[in-house]
Design an enzyme around this catalytic site. Structure first.
Site, PDB file in Angstrom:
ATOM      1  N   LYS A   1       2.318  13.063   3.933  1.00  0.00           N
ATOM      2  CA  LYS A   1       2.505  12.405   2.495  1.00  0.00           C
ATOM      3  C   LYS A   1       3.287  13.441   1.639  1.00  0.00           C
ATOM      4  O   LYS A   1       3.164  14.535   1.282  1.00  0.00           O
ATOM      5  CB  LYS A   1       1.113  12.425   2.044  1.00  0.00           C
ATOM      6  CG  LYS A   1       0.998  11.617   0.565  1.00  0.00           C
ATOM      7  CD  LYS A   1      -0.403  11.186  -0.010  1.00  0.00           C
ATOM      8  CE  LYS A   1      -0.302  10.758  -1.472  1.00  0.00           C
ATOM      9  NZ  LYS A   1       0.286   9.650  -1.437  1.00  0.00           N
TER      10      LYS A   1
ATOM     11  N   HIS B   1      -3.668  15.802   1.173  1.00  0.00           N
ATOM     12  CA  HIS B   1      -3.475  14.759   2.041  1.00  0.00           C
ATOM     13  C   HIS B   1      -2.626  15.346   3.147  1.00  0.00           C
ATOM     14  O   HIS B   1      -2.236  16.597   3.227  1.00  0.00           O
ATOM     15  CB  HIS B   1      -2.760  13.692   1.289  1.00  0.00           C
ATOM     16  CG  HIS B   1      -3.256  12.862   0.529  1.00  0.00           C
ATOM     17  ND1 HIS B   1      -3.494  13.226  -0.853  1.00  0.00           N
ATOM     18  CD2 HIS B   1      -3.840  11.445   0.481  1.00  0.00           C
ATOM     19  CE1 HIS B   1      -4.304  12.417  -1.313  1.00  0.00           C
ATOM     20  NE2 HIS B   1      -4.532  11.327  -0.668  1.00  0.00           N
TER      21      HIS B   1
ATOM     22  N   MET C   1      -6.511   1.618  -1.773  1.00  0.00           N
ATOM     23  CA  MET C   1      -6.981   0.432  -1.323  1.00  0.00           C
ATOM     24  C   MET C   1      -8.647   0.712  -0.769  1.00  0.00           C
ATOM     25  O   MET C   1      -9.102  -0.247  -0.219  1.00  0.00           O
ATOM     26  CB  MET C   1      -6.173  -0.174  -0.350  1.00  0.00           C
ATOM     27  CG  MET C   1      -4.987  -0.786  -0.959  1.00  0.00           C
ATOM     28  SD  MET C   1      -4.164  -1.936   0.261  1.00  0.00           S
ATOM     29  CE  MET C   1      -2.792  -2.394  -1.029  1.00  0.00           C
TER      30      MET C   1
ATOM     31  N   GLY D   1      -1.332   8.993  -5.646  1.00  0.00           N
ATOM     32  CA  GLY D   1      -1.555   7.916  -6.748  1.00  0.00           C
ATOM     33  C   GLY D   1      -2.836   8.113  -7.346  1.00  0.00           C
ATOM     34  O   GLY D   1      -2.926   7.616  -8.572  1.00  0.00           O
ATOM     35  N   THR D   2      -3.951   8.345  -6.562  1.00  0.00           N
ATOM     36  CA  THR D   2      -5.364   8.068  -7.026  1.00  0.00           C
ATOM     37  C   THR D   2      -5.232   9.278  -8.168  1.00  0.00           C
ATOM     38  O   THR D   2      -6.021   9.066  -9.138  1.00  0.00           O
ATOM     39  CB  THR D   2      -6.496   8.370  -5.974  1.00  0.00           C
ATOM     40  OG1 THR D   2      -6.211   7.292  -4.776  1.00  0.00           O
ATOM     41  CG2 THR D   2      -7.616   8.421  -6.537  1.00  0.00           C
TER      42      THR D   2
ATOM     43  N   GLY E   1       0.816  -1.080   0.018  1.00  0.00           N
ATOM     44  CA  GLY E   1      -0.239   0.228  -0.243  1.00  0.00           C
ATOM     45  C   GLY E   1       0.913   1.316  -0.051  1.00  0.00           C
ATOM     46  O   GLY E   1       0.471   2.297  -0.113  1.00  0.00           O
ATOM     47  N   THR E   2       2.139   1.173   0.251  1.00  0.00           N
ATOM     48  CA  THR E   2       2.963   2.251   0.113  1.00  0.00           C
ATOM     49  C   THR E   2       3.038   3.001  -1.365  1.00  0.00           C
ATOM     50  O   THR E   2       2.786   2.196  -2.387  1.00  0.00           O
ATOM     51  CB  THR E   2       4.539   1.778   0.240  1.00  0.00           C
ATOM     52  OG1 THR E   2       4.654   1.070   1.502  1.00  0.00           O
ATOM     53  CG2 THR E   2       5.132   2.888   0.324  1.00  0.00           C
ATOM     54  N   THR E   3       2.972   4.135  -1.427  1.00  0.00           N
ATOM     55  CA  THR E   3       2.994   4.882  -2.647  1.00  0.00           C
ATOM     56  C   THR E   3       4.427   5.388  -3.053  1.00  0.00           C
ATOM     57  O   THR E   3       5.259   5.695  -2.195  1.00  0.00           O
ATOM     58  CB  THR E   3       1.800   5.839  -2.730  1.00  0.00           C
ATOM     59  OG1 THR E   3       2.135   6.805  -2.014  1.00  0.00           O
ATOM     60  CG2 THR E   3       0.745   5.161  -2.528  1.00  0.00           C
TER      61      THR E   3
END
Length: 279
Positions: A170, A166, A133, A175-176, A107-109
Site C-alpha cells: 500500500k 498496512h 468498504m 483513506g480511513t 475500492g481503489t484509493t
C-alpha cells in the site's frame, strides 16, 4: 444476498490480492449463484495477451489498448464493475465505465476522487466510491460524522494523532485515517490533518504493533489517540483488520446495491458505503 438474479461482475485488478479476495468471497457466498463473472479483467498493458486462472475461473487480461473493442453484450449484458486496481489507472478505468454506462464499485484509493465524481455526474451510470468498504468501520465513520455535526468543537484542546499500519504494497496513506482526521478537525481537535498521521509499512515495526506474522501481507491497523497538552486527559480507539475478507464482502454488498439501482433514477449519482448500509 437478496433477489433471484445473479449479479454479473466485471473485476478490475486481477490478479491483485484485493481483487482475488473479492472473487473468493463471491465464490464462497452462502447464496448459491448470487454472482457470475465476466471472463475478462481490466489490467495494465504489461499483461497483453495473457490469461489468469483463479478459483476455477479463467479471465482474459484486457489492457487499456484492447478494451475499446470489448462488447459487454457479448458476455451476457449488464454487469457491475468492481475496481481494485491502482491509483494510476483508477480514473482512466472510471472514464471507461462511464462512457459505456457500466455502474462501478471503486475500492481503489489514492486517485483523483473529484475527477471520478465529475465523470459519473456527467454520465448515465452510477457508482459507489469508498476508501473503506468494511461495514463496521463505515458505521464508525458515520458515527463520527454525526458527532461532528452535533457537537462541533467538543474536542477542543485535545491533540489528535493516528498511527496506521498496512501491508508494504500500500503506497498511499490510509483513506480511513484521513477521513477520521477530517471529522476530528470538525470536532475541534488540534493537528488533525495528514501531518498527524503516521504510516507504518516496515514489517519489524508492524510486528511490534501486534500484527501477526501471517497477516503482514494483508492487514489494516489504526491507533487513534487524543490527548490534552497537560496530559491529564486522553482517549482514543484501535481498529484491527486481519486479511481482506471484510473489505471484499463490503464490495460485493456495494455491487448488489448498484445492481438494484442501475436505472435512470440513479444516473449520475456517486454513492458512499454509508448509502449502501442504509440501502
Amino acid at each position: 444476498m437478496s433477489g433471484h438474479h445473479a449479479v454479473s461482475l466485471l473485476l478490475a485488478g486481477l490478479p491483485g490480492a484485493m481483487c482475488r479476495e473479492v472473487l473468493a468471497a463471491a465464490c464462497e457466498c452462502p447464496a448459491p449463484g448470487a454472482f457470475r463473472f465476466l471472463p475478462v479483467t481490466l489490467t495494465s498493458e504489461g499483461r497483453r495477451g495473457t490469461s489468469i486462472s483463479i478459483h476455477g475461473h479463467r479471465f482474459v487480461a484486457l489492457t487499456p489498448s484492447m478494451r475499446d473493442g470489448f462488447a459487454l453484450e457479448s458476455f451476457g449484458g449488464a454487469a457491475v464493475a468492481v475496481d481494485f486496481s491502482t491509483p494510476h489507472t483508477a480514473v482512466d478505468n472510471a472514464r471507461w465505465y462511464c462512457a459505456r454506462g457500466i455502474p462501478f464499485v471503486m475500492g481503489t484509493t489514492g486517485f483523483d476522487r473529484r475527477e471520478v465524481e465529475r465523470l459519473v455526474s456527467a454520465s448515465t451510470t452510477c457508482a459507489v466510491v469508498a476508501a473503506n468498504m468494511a461495514a463496521p468501520l463505515v458505521a464508525l465513520q458515520a458515527a463520527l460524522e454525526w458527532a461532528a455535526g452535533e457537537f462541533p468543537g467538543a474536542l477542543a484542546g485535545l491533540r489528535a494523532s493516528i498511527t496506521e499500519s498496512h501491508q508494504a504494497a500500500k503506497r498511499d496513506k490510509s483513506g480511513t485515517a484521513r477521513a477520521w482526521m477530517r471529522e476530528l478537525a470538525r470536532l475541534g481537535a488540534e493537528e488533525a490533518g495528514e501531518a498527524g498521521i503516521s504510516s507504518v509499512r516496515d514489517p519489524a515495526r508492524q510486528r511490534a504493533l501486534g500484527v501477526p506474522e501471517a497477516h503482514l501481507g494483508g492487514h489494516a491497523l489504526h491507533d487513534v489517540a487524543l490527548e490534552s497538552a497537560a496530559g491529564d486527559l486522553a482517549l482514543g480507539w484501535r481498529t484491527r483488520v486481519l486479511g481482506r475478507r471484510v473489505y471484499a464482502e463490503g464490495a460485493l454488498r456495494a455491487a448488489v446495491f448498484l445492481a438494484a439501482r442501475a436505472d435512470a433514477s440513479a444516473a449520475g449519482r456517486v454513492f458512499t458505503m454509508a448509502d449502501v448500509l442504509r440501502g
